[in-house]
Design a protein around this motif. Sequence first.
Motif, mmCIF file in Angstrom:
data_model
loop_
_atom_site.group_PDB
_atom_site.id
_atom_site.type_symbol
_atom_site.label_atom_id
_atom_site.label_comp_id
_atom_site.label_asym_id
_atom_site.label_seq_id
_atom_site.Cartn_x
_atom_site.Cartn_y
_atom_site.Cartn_z
ATOM 1 N N VAL A 3 8.817 58.709 5.367
ATOM 2 C CA VAL A 3 8.837 59.682 4.080
ATOM 3 C C VAL A 3 7.470 59.462 3.557
ATOM 4 N N GLY A 4 6.624 60.453 3.462
ATOM 5 C CA GLY A 4 5.421 60.315 2.726
ATOM 6 C C GLY A 4 4.278 60.069 3.721
ATOM 7 N N SER A 5 4.467 59.842 4.807
ATOM 8 C CA SER A 5 3.580 59.764 5.982
ATOM 9 C C SER A 5 2.763 61.044 6.627
ATOM 10 N N GLU A 6 3.212 62.024 6.179
ATOM 11 C CA GLU A 6 2.229 63.319 6.104
ATOM 12 C C GLU A 6 2.039 63.684 7.803
ATOM 13 N N GLY A 7 2.882 63.396 8.554
ATOM 14 C CA GLY A 7 3.131 63.811 9.974
ATOM 15 C C GLY A 7 2.025 62.755 10.976
ATOM 16 N N THR A 8 1.856 61.808 10.156
ATOM 17 C CA THR A 8 0.764 60.925 11.020
ATOM 18 C C THR A 8 1.352 59.898 11.835
ATOM 19 N N LEU A 9 3.059 59.547 11.636
ATOM 20 C CA LEU A 9 3.606 58.395 12.383
ATOM 21 C C LEU A 9 4.656 59.138 13.077
ATOM 22 N N GLY A 10 5.229 60.204 13.019
ATOM 23 C CA GLY A 10 6.106 60.899 13.939
ATOM 24 C C GLY A 10 6.514 62.453 13.430
ATOM 25 N N ILE A 11 7.155 63.256 14.327
ATOM 26 C CA ILE A 11 7.467 64.586 13.780
ATOM 27 C C ILE A 11 9.167 64.554 13.475
ATOM 28 N N VAL A 12 9.315 64.719 12.244
ATOM 29 C CA VAL A 12 10.763 64.830 11.622
ATOM 30 C C VAL A 12 11.402 66.025 12.517
ATOM 31 N N LEU A 43 -5.589 51.344 -2.394
ATOM 32 C CA LEU A 43 -4.888 50.403 -1.625
ATOM 33 C C LEU A 43 -5.525 48.996 -1.582
ATOM 34 N N GLY A 44 -7.036 49.087 -1.496
ATOM 35 C CA GLY A 44 -7.580 47.653 -1.394
ATOM 36 C C GLY A 44 -7.745 47.490 0.062
ATOM 37 N N PRO A 45 -8.578 46.369 0.616
ATOM 38 C CA PRO A 45 -8.987 46.399 1.888
ATOM 39 C C PRO A 45 -7.792 45.993 2.601
ATOM 40 N N VAL A 46 -7.212 44.908 2.352
ATOM 41 C CA VAL A 46 -6.033 44.378 3.106
ATOM 42 C C VAL A 46 -4.988 45.401 3.081
ATOM 43 N N GLY A 47 -4.432 46.028 2.002
ATOM 44 C CA GLY A 47 -3.423 47.231 1.917
ATOM 45 C C GLY A 47 -4.007 48.313 2.964
ATOM 46 N N LEU A 48 -5.298 48.529 3.081
ATOM 47 C CA LEU A 48 -5.690 49.897 3.805
ATOM 48 C C LEU A 48 -5.552 49.225 5.319
ATOM 49 N N ARG A 49 -6.023 47.824 5.738
ATOM 50 C CA ARG A 49 -5.823 47.570 7.008
ATOM 51 C C ARG A 49 -4.374 47.672 7.578
ATOM 52 N N LEU A 50 -3.618 47.027 6.494
ATOM 53 C CA LEU A 50 -1.929 47.124 7.091
ATOM 54 C C LEU A 50 -1.597 48.405 7.257
ATOM 55 N N GLN A 51 -2.042 49.649 6.546
ATOM 56 C CA GLN A 51 -1.559 50.913 6.730
ATOM 57 C C GLN A 51 -2.299 51.399 8.254
ATOM 58 N N ARG A 52 -3.333 50.854 8.386
ATOM 59 C CA ARG A 52 -3.881 51.385 9.645
ATOM 60 C C ARG A 52 -3.015 50.723 10.691
ATOM 61 N N ASP A 53 -2.789 49.548 10.700
ATOM 62 C CA ASP A 53 -2.033 48.870 11.526
ATOM 63 C C ASP A 53 -0.725 49.512 11.920
ATOM 64 N N VAL A 54 0.007 50.077 11.093
ATOM 65 C CA VAL A 54 1.213 50.653 10.985
ATOM 66 C C VAL A 54 0.966 52.036 11.751
ATOM 67 N N ASP A 79 1.300 55.414 16.877
ATOM 68 C CA ASP A 79 0.579 56.311 17.576
ATOM 69 C C ASP A 79 -0.696 55.634 18.048
ATOM 70 N N PRO A 80 -0.717 54.990 19.023
ATOM 71 C CA PRO A 80 -1.750 54.301 19.735
ATOM 72 C C PRO A 80 -3.088 54.917 20.120
ATOM 73 N N GLN A 81 -2.687 56.302 20.712
ATOM 74 C CA GLN A 81 -3.643 57.625 20.955
ATOM 75 C C GLN A 81 -4.219 57.996 19.738
ATOM 76 N N SER A 82 -3.760 57.950 18.427
ATOM 77 C CA SER A 82 -3.983 58.579 17.145
ATOM 78 C C SER A 82 -4.176 60.139 17.717
ATOM 79 N N LEU A 83 -2.918 60.526 18.086
ATOM 80 C CA LEU A 83 -2.672 62.109 18.323
ATOM 81 C C LEU A 83 -2.088 63.006 17.256
ATOM 82 N N LEU A 84 -1.504 61.909 16.359
ATOM 83 C CA LEU A 84 -0.575 62.848 15.375
ATOM 84 C C LEU A 84 -1.392 62.940 14.133
ATOM 85 N N ASN A 85 -1.454 64.099 13.678
ATOM 86 C CA ASN A 85 -2.283 64.433 12.607
ATOM 87 C C ASN A 85 -3.598 63.338 12.406
#
Length: 458
Positions: free
Chosen positions: A198-207, A430-441, A446-452
């Motif tokens: 929820v709130g991931s804007e299509g970047t993690l999967g397609i509902v 988010l701050g640098p640590v928060g941003l890094r965690l979000q990028r890790d998620v 989405d290892p190929q970064s193909l979703l949005n």
Amino acid sequence: MSADQLLAKLRSTLGEKAVVTDPDVLDANRNDEATFCAAGVPLVLVRPGTTAEVQEVVRAAGEYGVPIVTQGARSGLSGGANAIDGCILLSTARMNRVLEISVEDQVAVVQPGVVNADLSRAVLGQGLFYPPDPSSWEMSTVGGNIATNAGGLCCVKYGVTGDFVRGLEVVLASGEVVRTGRRSVKGVAGYDLTQLIVGSEGTLGIVTEATLALRPAPEAALTAAATFLSVEEGVAAAAAVMASGLRPSLLEFLDGPTARAIQNYRDMGLPENVGSLLMAQSDRGPRAAEDVAAIAEICTAHGAAEVAVASDAEESAMLLEARRLVHYALEPLGTTLIDDVAVPRSKLVALLTGITEIGTKYDVLICCPGHIGDGNMHPTVVFDRSDPAAEARALEAFGAVMELGLALGGTITGEHGIGKLKRQWLAQELGPVGLRLQRDVKAAFDPQSLLNPDKLFL
């Protein structure tokens, strides 16, 4: 592998009618309502009708290394559904069925393309209520609402979309399907993947399916509206309403410039010197009259110049009409750039005062309607887009409003999402640590970064 090979594969899987390459259609579908976000030229628009078809599209995209941008009604205001060059646009428009309404469990199971208002009407027919009601509810879809964790007029009492999502069916970047959450009211097993989606804007999967919590249908509602000569009085009255123990089902605010724009657009009987307008509603049936009378007393005690209290549903609708006219009333004034900051209620006067100062500094008109009950305001920069200097000042003012919201302990988005429009400010919030965690998620899902792939992060 060539684009022609990918298109042939998509047609063999989905059928000719569900695969669109007409340039005019692609151009009409390549962006949402965020006028200041770049949109690329997509390769193709696909309209799958089932989860299995979505899986096939995702697998083909992975095989050919082509990004996917998922779209609902494209009513968003942050560029989250905008195309990037060479992408697959995946429309959920055909996945528009209400699969189940359970009175016993008080849940609805729906596909992502169901229009919010259609769902609300369907469950109301069963004596139930789906509270999330964004202003675009007659066109926005459940999938899009989930993507941005949309709010609405009723969220002051009932909460936002995420508060009603029990579980999801999601197609991952690998083409696998995962079911998150559960149908039961309670459940805390493992990480909360539902709320992560929820709130991931299509970047993690397609509902592709959502199980949504419902409530019993609300009782009849009544509305009160109060005008004030200043912003400060209106904000103070709103704070007093929320502190009183009353729980309005709606508490909306218009500043002076917005109220005057509405009055110029349609005669609502608002005084020329209006400084702010507060609208409140109670949906407690026989007790609603008592509630709105108490709210009216609070407004009067805080300097209201005039208070109108509805006696029935028809009068309530008339009082609320001003709030629903905001978008149309501001359009004749020029191009609008809509912000979406939320701050603690104790900081609302500082926010609105600061917005006025920003408008003066950058020589632009900023109108400010919003959901004052939960501190989520929509400062709207209005300007002449044919004037490059005015456009530059408007963009600077827009950024300054977000900086102000963050400085007051708030957020750059309460319900519209980040998309492309606000990526440069996300790292600051988010701050640098928060941003890094979000990028890790993002990388884990989405290892190929193909979703949005061009949304949320710079």
